[in-house]
Design a protein around this motif. Sequence first.
Motif, short mmCIF file in Angstrom:
data_model
loop_
_atom_site.label_atom_id
_atom_site.label_comp_id
_atom_site.label_asym_id
_atom_site.label_seq_id
_atom_site.Cartn_x
_atom_site.Cartn_y
_atom_site.Cartn_z
N ALA A 188 -1.01 -11.26 17.64
CA ALA A 188 -1.87 -11.21 18.73
C ALA A 188 -3.10 -10.83 18.16
O ALA A 188 -3.30 -9.92 17.83
CB ALA A 188 -1.20 -10.53 19.86
N GLY A 189 -4.24 -11.70 18.04
CA GLY A 189 -5.53 -11.23 17.77
C GLY A 189 -6.36 -11.25 18.86
O GLY A 189 -5.81 -11.12 20.12
N VAL A 220 0.52 -26.66 15.94
CA VAL A 220 1.58 -27.01 17.14
C VAL A 220 1.63 -25.71 17.93
O VAL A 220 2.29 -24.69 17.39
CB VAL A 220 2.83 -27.34 16.21
N VAL A 221 1.78 -25.95 19.42
CA VAL A 221 1.64 -24.94 20.20
C VAL A 221 0.91 -23.42 19.60
O VAL A 221 -0.31 -23.20 19.48
CB VAL A 221 3.15 -24.53 20.61
N LEU A 222 1.74 -22.37 19.38
CA LEU A 222 1.28 -21.20 18.75
C LEU A 222 0.96 -21.19 17.12
O LEU A 222 0.31 -20.32 16.65
CB LEU A 222 1.77 -20.10 18.96
N ILE A 223 1.39 -22.31 16.55
CA ILE A 223 1.12 -22.43 15.04
C ILE A 223 -0.13 -23.04 14.86
O ILE A 223 -0.63 -24.18 15.21
CB ILE A 223 2.32 -23.17 14.58
N ASP A 224 -0.84 -21.98 14.15
CA ASP A 224 -2.07 -22.89 13.66
C ASP A 224 -2.14 -23.57 12.19
O ASP A 224 -2.47 -24.71 12.26
CB ASP A 224 -3.08 -21.61 13.51
N THR A 253 -1.05 -16.32 17.59
CA THR A 253 -0.37 -17.24 16.51
C THR A 253 1.08 -16.82 16.41
O THR A 253 1.47 -15.76 16.23
CB THR A 253 -1.28 -17.45 15.32
N THR A 254 2.06 -17.85 15.79
CA THR A 254 3.10 -17.56 15.48
C THR A 254 3.18 -17.95 13.71
O THR A 254 2.44 -19.08 13.48
CB THR A 254 4.09 -18.57 16.10
#
Length: 554
Positions: A509-510, A10-14, A515-516
């Motif tokens: 940030a990678g 979901v969006v920034l959640i992996d 990701t959140t």
Amino acid sequence: MLTSLAIRDVVLIDRLDLDFRAGLSVLTGETGAGKSILLDALGLALGARGDSGLVRHGADQASVTACFEVTETHPAFAVLDEQGLEAEAPLILRRVLAADGRSRAFVNDQPASVGLLRRLGDLLVEIHGQFDDRGLLDPATHREALDAFGNHAALLRDTATAHAGWRQAAEALDRAKADAAQARTDETFLRHAVEELDALSPEAGEEERLAEQRSLMMNAEQIAEAMSAALEHLSGERGAESGLAGASRQLGRIAGKAGPILDPALAALDRAAAEAQEAVHLLQSVASELETDPAALTKAEDRLYALRDVARKHGVEVDALPALRDRLAERLAAIDDNGGRLAALETATKAAREAYSAAAGRLSEARRKAAGRIDKAVGTELPPLKLDKARFATRIEELPEAQWGPQGIDRVAFEVATNPGQAPGPINKIASGGELSRFMLAVKVVLSQVSPVPTLVFDEVDSGVGGATADAVGERLARLGDGLQVLVVTHSPQVAARGGQHLRVEKRAGRDSTTTTVVPLSDPDRREEIARMLSGAQITDEARAAANRLMASS
């Protein structure tokens, strides 16, 4: 209560799996870390509108699974039963959103509609934020909330029963009026039909009797010839009677010499002679009654055809003509006595309406008293929340009679005025974003003991306040958490310090992606997070000391 939330893509959640506790849980994090994404994800599981933009870039689909522990008497189970779905605790709501915007929903792994997910979500979670239009911000829920606060269950049952009685009486009157109008239209036809049937005077079973009589008369000559020949065989000079008598005489002459051996045969001959004599008498009787008069045949045929013509005209069987005559006569009688019947039904309907009006009036009076109590209780909660100039008011208006229903005759709306002299209006129209959340907090504090919704979510309820006001917000959230599960997204250290569970939302940030994630905090980590909220990026010893004091006093 919400026990767990599993979020995928979901969006920034992996990939994220969260467990929640009872009481007050706080979610903190820097601006832009992704706290709103968590609420969007939860909203998906609760039936909110799905947007393909929620699917993480590069993923085929997003999914969210929310698990709830609820009592067996929770209203959600009644909704599932109504839909024919089997379910038991825990309730697991799952939503899958494809990258092309298509969506699927599941309840305990059973396929369901998104609409059903939303209905269940409304019973399991209330989310209060600046752009929320569900829960108490929906005026349609206000009457139910007021009735729950006032404990009006018995009055509601009485009102619903009285309404059902009124509707039944009114429907009976409407049917009678329609029947009377139709009967007046058909009066000429009815009178002619009844007169025709009275003149014909049909009897049950008459068609079969006439048909048999007609068949008998039409074949009377052949039947007479056959009976005459039969009588000749039975009683003629060489008939059965003569032959049986001769056989009996022959055996009788030697019966004394034969002993008992001939007794059975003699007895059989006697029986046969008696039966033959009986047959002769029956044939002679039928012959004497056999009608061969052509006029009688014509009369029977005319009667049969007349009955069949009338039955065909009315679309019934001949045997149904007597019952048809009675029904038509009843309709005529209703015309003749219609005024009295309608008057009786109108009296009954008027009495039923008065009974409903009385029951609904008692409910309305109870609502007005409860409105005074709830207004006073909410008003007490407003000043500490920096809403001391605001006024909460419950508006109760009588609905037009066409809208009266099983729940009574009232329209109920919770309204607010944020400034002195201002007329109260709908909460979501009058209050600003930050005020809106605090108004909802005040109302939920008052209604917390009567709401069936076990989980409350507040999004930045402390927006625009600090110091004593933020502390008052935190105190009320903690008070709500004593009886309900409360999740709050907050930027206030005073609110965060009161959480029984503290979750920090972080953005990482990678090299190739951002990701959140959400990190549960231990007590030392909580102190650092609250200190950060107090001092900003540079955490000082003074901030840590202040964080310790906040945690100790909460």
